[in-house]
Write a protein that holds these residues in place. Structure first.
Motif, PDB file in Angstrom:
ATOM      1  N   THR A 195      76.601  53.251  50.360  1.00 51.51           N
ATOM      2  CA  THR A 195      76.170  51.942  49.873  1.00 51.51           C
ATOM      3  C   THR A 195      76.727  50.745  50.664  1.00 51.51           C
ATOM      4  OG1 THR A 195      75.936  52.928  47.679  1.00 51.51           O
ATOM      5  CG2 THR A 195      75.885  50.537  47.796  1.00 51.51           C
ATOM      6  N   PRO A 196      78.039  50.704  50.991  1.00 47.43           N
ATOM      7  CA  PRO A 196      78.514  49.523  51.741  1.00 47.43           C
ATOM      8  C   PRO A 196      77.781  49.349  53.071  1.00 47.43           C
ATOM      9  CG  PRO A 196      80.377  50.762  50.852  1.00 47.43           C
ATOM     10  CD  PRO A 196      79.151  51.604  50.636  1.00 47.43           C
ATOM     11  N   GLY A 197      77.607  50.435  53.804  1.00 44.70           N
ATOM     12  CA  GLY A 197      76.902  50.354  55.086  1.00 44.70           C
ATOM     13  C   GLY A 197      75.458  49.952  54.901  1.00 44.70           C
ATOM     14  N   MET A 198      74.847  50.505  53.860  1.00 41.19           N
ATOM     15  CA  MET A 198      73.452  50.199  53.537  1.00 41.19           C
ATOM     16  C   MET A 198      73.315  48.691  53.251  1.00 41.19           C
ATOM     17  SD  MET A 198      70.906  52.353  53.168  1.00 41.19           S
ATOM     18  CE  MET A 198      71.248  54.011  52.613  1.00 41.19           C
ATOM     19  N   VAL A 199      74.230  48.157  52.445  1.00 46.31           N
ATOM     20  CA  VAL A 199      74.178  46.736  52.064  1.00 46.31           C
ATOM     21  C   VAL A 199      74.329  45.846  53.309  1.00 46.31           C
ATOM     22  CG1 VAL A 199      75.438  44.921  50.816  1.00 46.31           C
ATOM     23  CG2 VAL A 199      75.009  47.123  49.705  1.00 46.31           C
ATOM     24  N   LEU A 200      75.238  46.233  54.205  1.00 45.61           N
ATOM     25  CA  LEU A 200      75.480  45.388  55.385  1.00 45.61           C
ATOM     26  C   LEU A 200      74.309  45.457  56.368  1.00 45.61           C
ATOM     27  CD1 LEU A 200      79.274  46.035  55.631  1.00 45.61           C
ATOM     28  CD2 LEU A 200      78.199  43.830  55.165  1.00 45.61           C
ATOM     29  N   SER A 201      73.711  46.636  56.536  1.00 50.89           N
ATOM     30  CA  SER A 201      72.507  46.717  57.384  1.00 50.89           C
ATOM     31  C   SER A 201      71.404  45.857  56.794  1.00 50.89           C
ATOM     32  CB  SER A 201      72.004  48.161  57.480  1.00 50.89           C
ATOM     33  OG  SER A 201      72.826  48.889  58.326  1.00 50.89           O
ATOM     34  N   ALA A 202      71.275  45.927  55.468  1.00 46.77           N
ATOM     35  CA  ALA A 202      70.243  45.126  54.796  1.00 46.77           C
ATOM     36  C   ALA A 202      70.535  43.637  54.951  1.00 46.77           C
ATOM     37  CB  ALA A 202      70.180  45.508  53.320  1.00 46.77           C
ATOM     38  N   LYS A 203      71.792  43.262  54.836  1.00 41.12           N
ATOM     39  CA  LYS A 203      72.129  41.828  54.967  1.00 41.12           C
ATOM     40  C   LYS A 203      71.767  41.329  56.368  1.00 41.12           C
ATOM     41  CE  LYS A 203      75.839  38.377  54.579  1.00 41.12           C
ATOM     42  NZ  LYS A 203      75.004  37.429  55.256  1.00 41.12           N
ATOM     43  N   ALA A 204      72.108  42.105  57.393  1.00 39.96           N
ATOM     44  CA  ALA A 204      71.761  41.695  58.765  1.00 39.96           C
ATOM     45  C   ALA A 204      70.247  41.565  58.901  1.00 39.96           C
ATOM     46  CB  ALA A 204      72.332  42.694  59.769  1.00 39.96           C
ATOM     47  N   ALA A 232      70.506  44.212  43.484  1.00 41.11           N
ATOM     48  CA  ALA A 232      69.191  44.870  43.517  1.00 41.11           C
ATOM     49  C   ALA A 232      69.347  46.389  43.567  1.00 41.11           C
ATOM     50  CB  ALA A 232      68.390  44.376  44.721  1.00 41.11           C
ATOM     51  N   LEU A 233      70.316  46.876  44.343  1.00 42.44           N
ATOM     52  CA  LEU A 233      70.541  48.328  44.415  1.00 42.44           C
ATOM     53  C   LEU A 233      70.950  48.875  43.047  1.00 42.44           C
ATOM     54  CD1 LEU A 233      72.389  48.539  47.863  1.00 42.44           C
ATOM     55  CD2 LEU A 233      70.169  49.575  47.340  1.00 42.44           C
ATOM     56  N   ILE A 234      71.779  48.150  42.344  1.00 41.28           N
ATOM     57  CA  ILE A 234      72.198  48.593  41.003  1.00 41.28           C
ATOM     58  C   ILE A 234      71.002  48.559  40.047  1.00 41.28           C
ATOM     59  CG2 ILE A 234      73.594  47.949  38.989  1.00 41.28           C
ATOM     60  CD1 ILE A 234      75.781  47.123  40.992  1.00 41.28           C
ATOM     61  N   GLU A 293      67.947  48.874  40.598  1.00 47.35           N
ATOM     62  CA  GLU A 293      66.946  49.916  40.884  1.00 47.35           C
ATOM     63  C   GLU A 293      67.516  51.328  40.700  1.00 47.35           C
ATOM     64  OE1 GLU A 293      63.519  49.502  41.661  1.00 47.35           O
ATOM     65  OE2 GLU A 293      64.235  47.632  40.762  1.00 47.35           O
ATOM     66  N   GLY A 294      68.782  51.461  40.349  1.00 48.59           N
ATOM     67  CA  GLY A 294      69.398  52.790  40.216  1.00 48.59           C
ATOM     68  C   GLY A 294      69.531  53.481  41.567  1.00 48.59           C
ATOM     69  N   ALA A 295      69.792  52.681  42.625  1.00 49.35           N
ATOM     70  CA  ALA A 295      69.808  53.213  43.996  1.00 49.35           C
ATOM     71  C   ALA A 295      71.212  53.569  44.481  1.00 49.35           C
ATOM     72  CB  ALA A 295      69.166  52.195  44.939  1.00 49.35           C
ATOM     73  N   VAL A 296      72.175  53.604  43.563  1.00 51.23           N
ATOM     74  CA  VAL A 296      73.540  53.989  43.937  1.00 51.23           C
ATOM     75  C   VAL A 296      73.895  55.250  43.162  1.00 51.23           C
ATOM     76  CG1 VAL A 296      75.970  53.299  43.970  1.00 51.23           C
ATOM     77  CG2 VAL A 296      74.188  51.564  44.276  1.00 51.23           C
ATOM     78  N   GLN A 297      74.137  56.332  43.890  1.00 48.64           N
ATOM     79  CA  GLN A 297      74.579  57.558  43.198  1.00 48.64           C
ATOM     80  C   GLN A 297      76.041  57.806  43.530  1.00 48.64           C
ATOM     81  OE1 GLN A 297      71.796  60.835  43.079  1.00 48.64           O
ATOM     82  NE2 GLN A 297      70.078  59.422  42.995  1.00 48.64           N
ATOM     83  N   CYS A 298      76.351  58.593  44.566  1.00 52.84           N
ATOM     84  CA  CYS A 298      77.780  58.749  44.894  1.00 52.84           C
ATOM     85  C   CYS A 298      78.345  57.455  45.469  1.00 52.84           C
ATOM     86  CB  CYS A 298      78.012  59.907  45.862  1.00 52.84           C
ATOM     87  SG  CYS A 298      77.700  59.508  47.595  1.00 52.84           S
ATOM     88  N   GLY A 299      77.490  56.648  46.082  1.00 52.17           N
ATOM     89  CA  GLY A 299      77.906  55.333  46.567  1.00 52.17           C
ATOM     90  C   GLY A 299      78.524  55.326  47.954  1.00 52.17           C
ATOM     91  N   TRP A 356      64.614  51.657  49.073  1.00 49.19           N
ATOM     92  CA  TRP A 356      63.525  50.834  49.612  1.00 49.19           C
ATOM     93  C   TRP A 356      62.970  49.904  48.538  1.00 49.19           C
ATOM     94  CZ3 TRP A 356      61.240  55.893  51.906  1.00 49.19           C
ATOM     95  CH2 TRP A 356      61.932  56.208  53.080  1.00 49.19           C
ATOM     96  N   SER A 357      62.881  50.411  47.341  1.00 52.32           N
ATOM     97  CA  SER A 357      62.361  49.595  46.254  1.00 52.32           C
ATOM     98  C   SER A 357      63.284  48.377  46.006  1.00 52.32           C
ATOM     99  CB  SER A 357      62.216  50.506  45.048  1.00 52.32           C
ATOM    100  OG  SER A 357      62.216  49.809  43.903  1.00 52.32           O
ATOM    101  N   ALA A 358      64.606  48.596  46.088  1.00 55.12           N
ATOM    102  CA  ALA A 358      65.552  47.477  45.922  1.00 55.12           C
ATOM    103  C   ALA A 358      65.348  46.447  47.035  1.00 55.12           C
ATOM    104  CB  ALA A 358      66.993  48.004  45.936  1.00 55.12           C
ATOM    105  N   MET A 359      65.168  46.931  48.258  1.00 53.87           N
ATOM    106  CA  MET A 359      64.984  46.003  49.390  1.00 53.87           C
ATOM    107  C   MET A 359      63.673  45.226  49.246  1.00 53.87           C
ATOM    108  SD  MET A 359      67.709  46.562  50.882  1.00 53.87           S
ATOM    109  CE  MET A 359      68.950  47.841  50.761  1.00 53.87           C
TER     110      MET A 359
END
Ligand code: FES
Length: 161
Positions: free
Chosen positions: A105-114, A92-94, A96-102, A145-148
């Protein structure tokens, strides 16, 4: 040289044993063992780049001593996805174009998963509150936020988790 100590915990579903320095943080232990998706950030628990999931909760691994992982279950970004298939949050992040330097991103993905594991269909306000410990210097957050919201909507419509 510090006296090393042995601990074991479940890492990405596999029981593992590690030698630790009694003073080292979980972040350092993970990276030293090749789990480099867990990023160094502020080292004060304020930026979210080092987020991992410990017993189902998103935690800042820079604030957790390695010995505190003894007997716990830890999930890092390397534990998500299924072979070449990305986890739905990553996709979803990809999309939505929500990954720039990245870097965030790993921390963001894990917070979202929890968050999604606890509440599969959060509304926009809940997403913003739950994700506010993860800073992003590039995207301005709207695309994240749009990806989430897309993931939440797909759960609401019966999509897979
Ligand atoms: Fe660069 Fe978030 S994509 S910090």
């Amino acid at each position: 040289m510090m006296k090393m100590k042995k601990i074991s915990f479940t890492l990405n579903g596999v029981e593992k044993e590690f030698e630790i320095d009694p003073n080292e943080r979980l972040l350092a232990l993970l990276r030293r063992n090749g789990y480099k998706g867990t990023k160094y950030g502020c080292l004060e628990g304020a930026c979210g780049a080092c987020t991992v999931i410990m017993d189902g909760k998103a935690v800042a691994s820079c604030l957790v001593f390695a010995f505190q992982a003894q007997g716990r279950s830890i999930v890092t970004i390397e534990g998500l996805g299924d072979g070449p298939e990305l986890h739905e949050i990553q996709q979803a992040l990809i999309d939505e174009g929500a990954v720039q330097c990245g870097y965030c991103t790993p921390g963001m993905v894990l917070s979202a998963k929890a968050m999604f594991d606890e509440n599969p269909t959060p509304d926009e306000e809940t997403i913003k509150v739950q994700m506010d410990g993860n800073l992003c210097r590039c995207t301005g957050y709207e695309k994240i936020w749009s990806a989430m919201k897309k993931v939440s909507a797909s759960h609401r419509n019966g999509g897979k988790r």
